[in-house]
Design a protein around this motif. Structure first.
Motif, PDB file in Angstrom:
ATOM      1  N   ILE A  16     100.566 -12.604 129.457  1.00 12.85           N
ATOM      2  CA  ILE A  16     101.216 -13.196 128.836  1.00 12.85           C
ATOM      3  C   ILE A  16     101.300 -14.660 128.539  1.00 12.85           C
ATOM      4  O   ILE A  16     101.476 -15.163 127.245  1.00 12.85           O
ATOM      5  CB  ILE A  16     103.171 -12.753 129.097  1.00 12.85           C
ATOM      6  N   SER A  17     101.042 -15.262 130.169  1.00 11.37           N
ATOM      7  CA  SER A  17     100.549 -16.480 129.629  1.00 11.37           C
ATOM      8  C   SER A  17      99.286 -16.820 129.419  1.00 11.37           C
ATOM      9  O   SER A  17      99.869 -17.851 128.489  1.00 11.37           O
ATOM     10  CB  SER A  17     100.172 -17.181 131.099  1.00 11.37           C
ATOM     11  N   ARG A  27      98.170 -22.822 117.130  1.00 13.94           N
ATOM     12  CA  ARG A  27      99.430 -22.431 116.722  1.00 13.94           C
ATOM     13  C   ARG A  27     100.737 -23.619 116.593  1.00 13.94           C
ATOM     14  O   ARG A  27     101.137 -23.377 115.912  1.00 13.94           O
ATOM     15  CB  ARG A  27      99.980 -20.773 116.347  1.00 13.94           C
ATOM     16  N   ASP A  28     100.692 -24.260 117.323  1.00 12.62           N
ATOM     17  CA  ASP A  28     101.599 -25.271 117.843  1.00 12.62           C
ATOM     18  C   ASP A  28     103.118 -24.134 117.657  1.00 12.62           C
ATOM     19  O   ASP A  28     103.573 -25.224 117.434  1.00 12.62           O
ATOM     20  CB  ASP A  28     101.426 -26.159 116.921  1.00 12.62           C
ATOM     21  N   GLU A  29     102.911 -23.125 118.231  1.00 17.20           N
ATOM     22  CA  GLU A  29     103.964 -22.711 118.363  1.00 17.20           C
ATOM     23  C   GLU A  29     104.666 -22.415 119.853  1.00 17.20           C
ATOM     24  O   GLU A  29     103.418 -21.784 120.971  1.00 17.20           O
ATOM     25  CB  GLU A  29     103.880 -21.369 117.273  1.00 17.20           C
ATOM     26  N   GLU A  30     105.716 -22.278 120.842  1.00 14.26           N
ATOM     27  CA  GLU A  30     105.671 -22.030 121.932  1.00 14.26           C
ATOM     28  C   GLU A  30     106.862 -21.105 121.763  1.00 14.26           C
ATOM     29  O   GLU A  30     107.584 -20.309 121.226  1.00 14.26           O
ATOM     30  CB  GLU A  30     107.500 -23.394 122.666  1.00 14.26           C
ATOM     31  N   LEU A  31     105.861 -19.836 122.080  1.00 17.31           N
ATOM     32  CA  LEU A  31     106.617 -18.066 123.210  1.00 17.31           C
ATOM     33  C   LEU A  31     107.256 -18.212 124.296  1.00 17.31           C
ATOM     34  O   LEU A  31     106.720 -19.221 125.038  1.00 17.31           O
ATOM     35  CB  LEU A  31     105.726 -17.323 122.556  1.00 17.31           C
ATOM     36  N   GLY A  32     108.216 -17.588 124.159  1.00 20.66           N
ATOM     37  CA  GLY A  32     109.041 -17.404 125.527  1.00 20.66           C
ATOM     38  C   GLY A  32     108.116 -16.309 125.719  1.00 20.66           C
ATOM     39  O   GLY A  32     107.065 -15.580 125.400  1.00 20.66           O
ATOM     40  N   ASP A  33     108.202 -16.047 127.077  1.00 16.30           N
ATOM     41  CA  ASP A  33     108.372 -14.719 127.726  1.00 16.30           C
ATOM     42  C   ASP A  33     108.569 -13.046 127.247  1.00 16.30           C
ATOM     43  O   ASP A  33     107.172 -12.392 126.878  1.00 16.30           O
ATOM     44  CB  ASP A  33     108.106 -14.698 128.922  1.00 16.30           C
ATOM     45  N   LEU A  40     101.949  -8.397 123.375  1.00 15.47           N
ATOM     46  CA  LEU A  40     101.278  -8.116 124.459  1.00 15.47           C
ATOM     47  C   LEU A  40     100.933  -6.500 124.224  1.00 15.47           C
ATOM     48  O   LEU A  40     100.281  -5.512 124.203  1.00 15.47           O
ATOM     49  CB  LEU A  40     101.208  -8.081 125.445  1.00 15.47           C
ATOM     50  N   ASP A  41     102.034  -5.121 124.298  1.00 18.75           N
ATOM     51  CA  ASP A  41     102.880  -4.830 124.102  1.00 18.75           C
ATOM     52  C   ASP A  41     102.124  -3.803 122.702  1.00 18.75           C
ATOM     53  O   ASP A  41     101.538  -2.881 122.522  1.00 18.75           O
ATOM     54  CB  ASP A  41     104.136  -4.195 123.899  1.00 18.75           C
ATOM     55  N   PHE A  42     102.478  -5.508 121.516  1.00 21.28           N
ATOM     56  CA  PHE A  42     101.703  -4.435 120.889  1.00 21.28           C
ATOM     57  C   PHE A  42     100.039  -4.486 120.156  1.00 21.28           C
ATOM     58  O   PHE A  42      99.373  -2.906 119.879  1.00 21.28           O
ATOM     59  CB  PHE A  42     102.169  -5.095 119.558  1.00 21.28           C
ATOM     60  N   PHE A  43      99.947  -5.274 121.766  1.00 24.72           N
ATOM     61  CA  PHE A  43      97.813  -5.277 121.303  1.00 24.72           C
ATOM     62  C   PHE A  43      97.431  -4.148 122.033  1.00 24.72           C
ATOM     63  O   PHE A  43      96.834  -3.126 121.404  1.00 24.72           O
ATOM     64  CB  PHE A  43      97.273  -5.996 122.343  1.00 24.72           C
ATOM     65  N   ILE A  44      98.345  -3.412 122.821  1.00 23.59           N
ATOM     66  CA  ILE A  44      98.296  -2.169 123.847  1.00 23.59           C
ATOM     67  C   ILE A  44      98.420  -1.195 123.414  1.00 23.59           C
ATOM     68  O   ILE A  44      97.249  -0.269 123.141  1.00 23.59           O
ATOM     69  CB  ILE A  44      99.149  -2.542 124.995  1.00 23.59           C
TER      70      ILE A  44
END
Length: 76
Positions: A16-17, A27-33, A40-44
């Protein structure tokens, strides 16, 4: 065979980090956890089978190459 891939809490947090860092740097985007965890769940769920199958194929190819090497030491 189960389709579920389990990762430890520590590995999941590191993944996640990494996703958050990638989005920020590329992408200069800040994502939350939560958002990074959903990615990550999508990739998995959607992509892990391809990586798994490639690993199986690579292992198969490696073992076949070693077997061919073994046959070359036969004495006639």
């Amino acid at each position: 065979m189960t389709n579920k891939i389990n990762v430890s809490k520590e590995k999941r947090e590191k993944m996640i980090s990494s996703i958050k860092e990638y989005f920020f740097n590329e992408r200069d985007e800040e994502l939350g956890d939560l958002a990074a965890g959903l990615i990550l769940d999508f990739f998995i769920k959607e992509l892990s089978t391809e990586f798994y199958n490639q690993g199986v194929y690579d292992s198969y190819k490696y073992m076949n190459d070693r077997i061919d090497d073994l046959l070359e030491i036969q004495k006639y």
